[in-house]
Motif scaffolding. Structure first.
Motif, PDB file in Angstrom:
ATOM      1  N   SER A 186      -7.923  -4.724  -4.062  1.00  0.00           N
ATOM      2  CA  SER A 186      -7.743  -4.991  -5.482  1.00  0.00           C
ATOM      3  C   SER A 186      -6.509  -4.263  -6.017  1.00  0.00           C
ATOM      4  CB  SER A 186      -8.984  -4.569  -6.276  1.00  0.00           C
ATOM      5  OG  SER A 186      -9.178  -3.169  -6.256  1.00  0.00           O
ATOM      6  N   HIS A 187      -5.699  -4.979  -6.762  1.00  0.00           N
ATOM      7  CA  HIS A 187      -4.589  -4.380  -7.507  1.00  0.00           C
ATOM      8  C   HIS A 187      -3.920  -5.443  -8.358  1.00  0.00           C
ATOM      9  CE1 HIS A 187      -2.502  -5.944  -3.904  1.00  0.00           C
ATOM     10  NE2 HIS A 187      -1.351  -5.834  -4.532  1.00  0.00           N
ATOM     11  N   ASP A 188      -3.208  -4.986  -9.368  1.00  0.00           N
ATOM     12  CA  ASP A 188      -2.430  -5.859 -10.244  1.00  0.00           C
ATOM     13  C   ASP A 188      -0.972  -5.475 -10.140  1.00  0.00           C
ATOM     14  OD1 ASP A 188      -2.975  -7.974 -12.396  1.00  0.00           O
ATOM     15  OD2 ASP A 188      -4.855  -6.860 -12.337  1.00  0.00           O
ATOM     16  N   VAL A 189      -0.111  -6.490 -10.154  1.00  0.00           N
ATOM     17  CA  VAL A 189       1.335  -6.273 -10.065  1.00  0.00           C
ATOM     18  C   VAL A 189       1.993  -6.829 -11.328  1.00  0.00           C
ATOM     19  CG1 VAL A 189       3.431  -6.750  -8.747  1.00  0.00           C
ATOM     20  CG2 VAL A 189       1.247  -6.455  -7.539  1.00  0.00           C
ATOM     21  N   GLY A 190       2.753  -5.989 -12.015  1.00  0.00           N
ATOM     22  CA  GLY A 190       3.551  -6.457 -13.148  1.00  0.00           C
ATOM     23  C   GLY A 190       2.761  -6.865 -14.357  1.00  0.00           C
ATOM     24  N   THR A 191       1.558  -6.329 -14.516  1.00  0.00           N
ATOM     25  CA  THR A 191       0.746  -6.635 -15.689  1.00  0.00           C
ATOM     26  C   THR A 191       0.307  -5.324 -16.339  1.00  0.00           C
ATOM     27  OG1 THR A 191      -1.520  -6.560 -14.806  1.00  0.00           O
ATOM     28  CG2 THR A 191      -0.202  -8.513 -14.276  1.00  0.00           C
ATOM     29  N   PRO A 192      -0.213  -5.383 -17.564  1.00  0.00           N
ATOM     30  CA  PRO A 192      -0.716  -4.147 -18.197  1.00  0.00           C
ATOM     31  C   PRO A 192      -1.884  -3.517 -17.454  1.00  0.00           C
ATOM     32  CG  PRO A 192      -0.334  -5.860 -19.844  1.00  0.00           C
ATOM     33  CD  PRO A 192      -0.196  -6.518 -18.508  1.00  0.00           C
ATOM     34  N   ARG A 193      -2.472  -4.242 -16.495  1.00  0.00           N
ATOM     35  CA  ARG A 193      -3.627  -3.721 -15.751  1.00  0.00           C
ATOM     36  C   ARG A 193      -3.212  -2.950 -14.501  1.00  0.00           C
ATOM     37  NH1 ARG A 193      -7.519  -8.620 -14.554  1.00  0.00           N
ATOM     38  NH2 ARG A 193      -8.418  -6.961 -13.259  1.00  0.00           N
ATOM     39  N   MET A 194      -1.939  -2.739 -14.287  1.00  0.00           N
ATOM     40  CA  MET A 194      -1.524  -2.000 -13.091  1.00  0.00           C
ATOM     41  C   MET A 194      -2.200  -0.634 -13.059  1.00  0.00           C
ATOM     42  SD  MET A 194       2.498  -2.774 -12.275  1.00  0.00           S
ATOM     43  CE  MET A 194       2.458  -1.669 -10.865  1.00  0.00           C
ATOM     44  N   GLY A 195      -2.780  -0.320 -11.913  1.00  0.00           N
ATOM     45  CA  GLY A 195      -3.519   0.922 -11.760  1.00  0.00           C
ATOM     46  C   GLY A 195      -5.005   0.782 -11.976  1.00  0.00           C
ATOM     47  N   GLN A 196      -5.429  -0.357 -12.574  1.00  0.00           N
ATOM     48  CA  GLN A 196      -6.859  -0.620 -12.736  1.00  0.00           C
ATOM     49  C   GLN A 196      -7.352  -1.378 -11.506  1.00  0.00           C
ATOM     50  OE1 GLN A 196      -7.975  -2.330 -16.528  1.00  0.00           O
ATOM     51  NE2 GLN A 196      -6.222  -1.392 -17.557  1.00  0.00           N
ATOM     52  N   LEU A 197      -8.370  -0.847 -10.853  1.00  0.00           N
ATOM     53  CA  LEU A 197      -8.892  -1.427  -9.623  1.00  0.00           C
ATOM     54  C   LEU A 197     -10.282  -2.008  -9.855  1.00  0.00           C
ATOM     55  CD1 LEU A 197      -7.850   1.465  -7.195  1.00  0.00           C
ATOM     56  CD2 LEU A 197      -6.494  -0.481  -7.984  1.00  0.00           C
ATOM     57  N   ASN A 198     -10.730  -2.799  -8.890  1.00  0.00           N
ATOM     58  CA  ASN A 198     -12.091  -3.316  -8.919  1.00  0.00           C
ATOM     59  C   ASN A 198     -12.752  -2.916  -7.602  1.00  0.00           C
ATOM     60  OD1 ASN A 198     -14.477  -4.794  -8.834  1.00  0.00           O
ATOM     61  ND2 ASN A 198     -13.600  -6.578  -9.858  1.00  0.00           N
ATOM     62  N   GLU A 199     -13.302  -1.708  -7.589  1.00  0.00           N
ATOM     63  CA  GLU A 199     -13.890  -1.197  -6.357  1.00  0.00           C
ATOM     64  C   GLU A 199     -15.127  -1.990  -5.951  1.00  0.00           C
ATOM     65  OE1 GLU A 199     -14.305   2.958  -5.816  1.00  0.00           O
ATOM     66  OE2 GLU A 199     -12.478   3.468  -6.927  1.00  0.00           O
ATOM     67  N   THR A 200     -15.817  -2.577  -6.908  1.00  0.00           N
ATOM     68  CA  THR A 200     -16.971  -3.407  -6.565  1.00  0.00           C
ATOM     69  C   THR A 200     -16.541  -4.596  -5.730  1.00  0.00           C
ATOM     70  OG1 THR A 200     -18.176  -2.743  -8.551  1.00  0.00           O
ATOM     71  CG2 THR A 200     -18.855  -4.795  -7.482  1.00  0.00           C
ATOM     72  N   PHE A 201     -15.470  -5.272  -6.153  1.00  0.00           N
ATOM     73  CA  PHE A 201     -14.959  -6.392  -5.356  1.00  0.00           C
ATOM     74  C   PHE A 201     -14.569  -5.921  -3.962  1.00  0.00           C
ATOM     75  CE2 PHE A 201     -11.318  -8.569  -3.539  1.00  0.00           C
ATOM     76  CZ  PHE A 201     -11.763  -9.883  -3.492  1.00  0.00           C
ATOM     77  N   ASP A 202     -13.832  -4.827  -3.897  1.00  0.00           N
ATOM     78  CA  ASP A 202     -13.347  -4.345  -2.600  1.00  0.00           C
ATOM     79  C   ASP A 202     -14.509  -4.064  -1.657  1.00  0.00           C
ATOM     80  OD1 ASP A 202     -10.811  -4.460  -3.679  1.00  0.00           O
ATOM     81  OD2 ASP A 202     -10.643  -2.295  -4.005  1.00  0.00           O
ATOM     82  N   ARG A 203     -15.492  -3.334  -2.139  1.00  0.00           N
ATOM     83  CA  ARG A 203     -16.608  -2.940  -1.271  1.00  0.00           C
ATOM     84  C   ARG A 203     -17.460  -4.144  -0.880  1.00  0.00           C
ATOM     85  NH1 ARG A 203     -16.818   2.554  -0.932  1.00  0.00           N
ATOM     86  NH2 ARG A 203     -15.758   3.753  -2.571  1.00  0.00           N
ATOM     87  N   GLU A 204     -17.667  -5.080  -1.801  1.00  0.00           N
ATOM     88  CA  GLU A 204     -18.449  -6.272  -1.472  1.00  0.00           C
ATOM     89  C   GLU A 204     -17.710  -7.149  -0.466  1.00  0.00           C
ATOM     90  OE1 GLU A 204     -21.571  -7.107  -2.255  1.00  0.00           O
ATOM     91  OE2 GLU A 204     -21.791  -5.165  -3.253  1.00  0.00           O
ATOM     92  N   PHE A 205     -16.402  -7.236  -0.606  1.00  0.00           N
ATOM     93  CA  PHE A 205     -15.611  -8.008   0.354  1.00  0.00           C
ATOM     94  C   PHE A 205     -15.711  -7.380   1.742  1.00  0.00           C
ATOM     95  CE2 PHE A 205     -11.476  -8.806   2.480  1.00  0.00           C
ATOM     96  CZ  PHE A 205     -11.545 -10.190   2.580  1.00  0.00           C
ATOM     97  N   LEU A 206     -15.587  -6.063   1.816  1.00  0.00           N
ATOM     98  CA  LEU A 206     -15.697  -5.381   3.101  1.00  0.00           C
ATOM     99  C   LEU A 206     -17.097  -5.542   3.691  1.00  0.00           C
ATOM    100  CD1 LEU A 206     -13.707  -2.125   2.263  1.00  0.00           C
ATOM    101  CD2 LEU A 206     -12.958  -3.981   3.770  1.00  0.00           C
ATOM    102  N   LEU A 207     -18.123  -5.471   2.851  1.00  0.00           N
ATOM    103  CA  LEU A 207     -19.487  -5.663   3.334  1.00  0.00           C
ATOM    104  C   LEU A 207     -19.683  -7.070   3.885  1.00  0.00           C
ATOM    105  CD1 LEU A 207     -21.662  -3.851   0.627  1.00  0.00           C
ATOM    106  CD2 LEU A 207     -21.476  -3.254   3.054  1.00  0.00           C
ATOM    107  N   ALA A 208     -19.073  -8.046   3.239  1.00  0.00           N
ATOM    108  CA  ALA A 208     -19.181  -9.423   3.729  1.00  0.00           C
ATOM    109  C   ALA A 208     -18.511  -9.560   5.095  1.00  0.00           C
ATOM    110  CB  ALA A 208     -18.565 -10.395   2.729  1.00  0.00           C
TER     111      ALA A 208
END
Length: 274
Positions: A186-208
Motif C-alpha cells: 500500500s502507498h500513494d504517489v503524488g497525492t495528499p495521501r502520501m505516507g498514509q498506508l492501509n496495513e489491513t489491505f497489506d496483511r490480508e493480501f499477504l494472508l491470501a
C-alpha cells in the motif's frame, strides 16, 4: 527443461535508498536485513538468469504508449533512470535468448506482450537489486506490467500471465531461473495521501497468498486495491509471480507499514513447486 529454482517478492520504493535513514533505526534495519536475506537466498541458488517482474514509472513508456506487459530482450540494461536514487549507474547484463524465448512462448499461449531492446531500469527494479546486494550479479530478463494507468490488466489476468510464463520458462531447453517480483504494497504517489498506508489491505493480501490457491489473492486485490493507494496497483507484479508459482503457498519473511518510506514493506517467497 529449465528449472524454476526460486520465486520471491519484495516491495519497492525509491526512498529506501534516497532516504535510507528516515525510519527509526530498528525498523529500518529489520527491513533491510530481509532484503539482504532475499539476495543471499537468490545467490545461493546460483541461477543462470533472474526474471524481474516490475512496472515502469513512466520512464520508458508514457500514457500514449503503455503496454499491459513488456518483455526485455536486450543484451544489457542501463540503470538507474533516477539520478537521485543514490545507486551507482551501471550496465546490467541481459539474457536476450531467454527473453526472446519467453516472448514467442507467451504469444503461442494467447498473450500478446510488447517487447523492448532498449529498456532503462528505474527504481522499481534497481532499488530491490541494490538492497539485496545482487545488482549485476546475474543476467536478467525484465518484465514490465502496467500498474500505472487504466486500462490495466485485471488481477486474474496477471495470474494467468504468470502461469503462461511458468510454462514458457520450463519449456526453455536448459538452465536454472529465479524470479523476483517487486512492487507495492500500500502507498500513494503524488497525492495528499502520501505516507498514509492501509496495513489491513497489506496483511490480508499477504494472508491470501499464504493460504495458497491460484486466485484468492487476486480476487481480494481486485475488490480492495482501491482502498490502498494508487501505488498498491503494483500488487499485480506479485500476482504474476503467484501464477509462476502455480498457486503454491507464500511465506512472508517480513511486513512493516513504514510511513517514513511512504510504503507498506513486504518480502517473502513461494514454496517451490514440484
Amino acid at each position: 527443461m529449465a528449472e524454476i529454482a526460486g520465486i520471491f517478492a519484495v516491495s519497492h520504493t525509491p526512498v529506501m535508498t534516497n532516504m535510507r535513514d528516515a525510519p527509526a533505526p530498528d525498523r529500518r534495519d529489520a527491513a533491510l536485513r530481509q532484503f539482504e536475506r532475499v539476495g543471499q537466498e537468490i545467490a545461493a541458488l546460483q541461477p543462470d538468469a533472474l526474471i524481474l517482474v516490475s512496472d515502469d514509472h513512466l520512464h520508458n513508456f508514457f500514457l500514449n504508449n503503455l503496454p499491459s506487459f513488456c518483455i526485455g530482450i536486450a543484451p544489457s540494461y542501463a540503470s538507474p533512470m533516477e539520478g537521485w536514487l543514490k545507486i551507482p549507474k551501471q550496465e546490467l547484463p541481459g539474457d536476450p535468448a531467454l527473453g526472446a524465448h519467453l516472448l514467442r512462448a507467451l504469444m503461442n499461449s494467447g498473450f500478446d506482450p510488447s517487447f523492448s531492446m532498449e529498456l532503462t531500469l528505474d527504481h522499481g527494479m534497481m532499488t530491490p537489486l541494490d538492497l539485496a546486494g545482487i545488482a549485476g550479479t546475474f543476467p536478467i530478463v525484465p518484465i514490465l506490467v502496467n500498474t500505472v494507468q487504466p486500462p490495466m490488466p485485471t488481477m486474474r489476468r496477471c495470474v494467468s500471465f504468470g502461469r503462461a510464463l511458468r510454462d514458457a520458462i520450463k519449456a526453455y531447453p536448459t538452465g536454472k531461473v529465479a524470479v523476483l517480483a517487486t512492487g507495492g504494497l500500500s502507498h500513494d504517489v503524488g497525492t495528499p495521501r502520501m505516507g498514509q498506508l492501509n496495513e489491513t489491505f497489506d496483511r490480508e493480501f499477504l494472508l491470501a497468498l499464504e493460504g495458497g490457491g491460484i486466485d484468492a489473492a487476486a480476487d481480494y486485490a481486485e475488490g480492495s486495491v482501491n482502498t490502498a493507494g494508487n501505488g498498491a496497483e503494483e500488487v499485480r507484479n506479485w500476482l504474476v509471480a503467484q501464477g509462476i508459482a502455480d498457486g503454491a503457498p507464500f511465506t512472508t519473511y517480513h511486513y512493516d507499514g513504514i510511513s517514513a518510506w511512504y510504503t507498506g514493506i513486504g518480502l517473502g517467497t513461494w514454496q517451490r513447486a514440484a
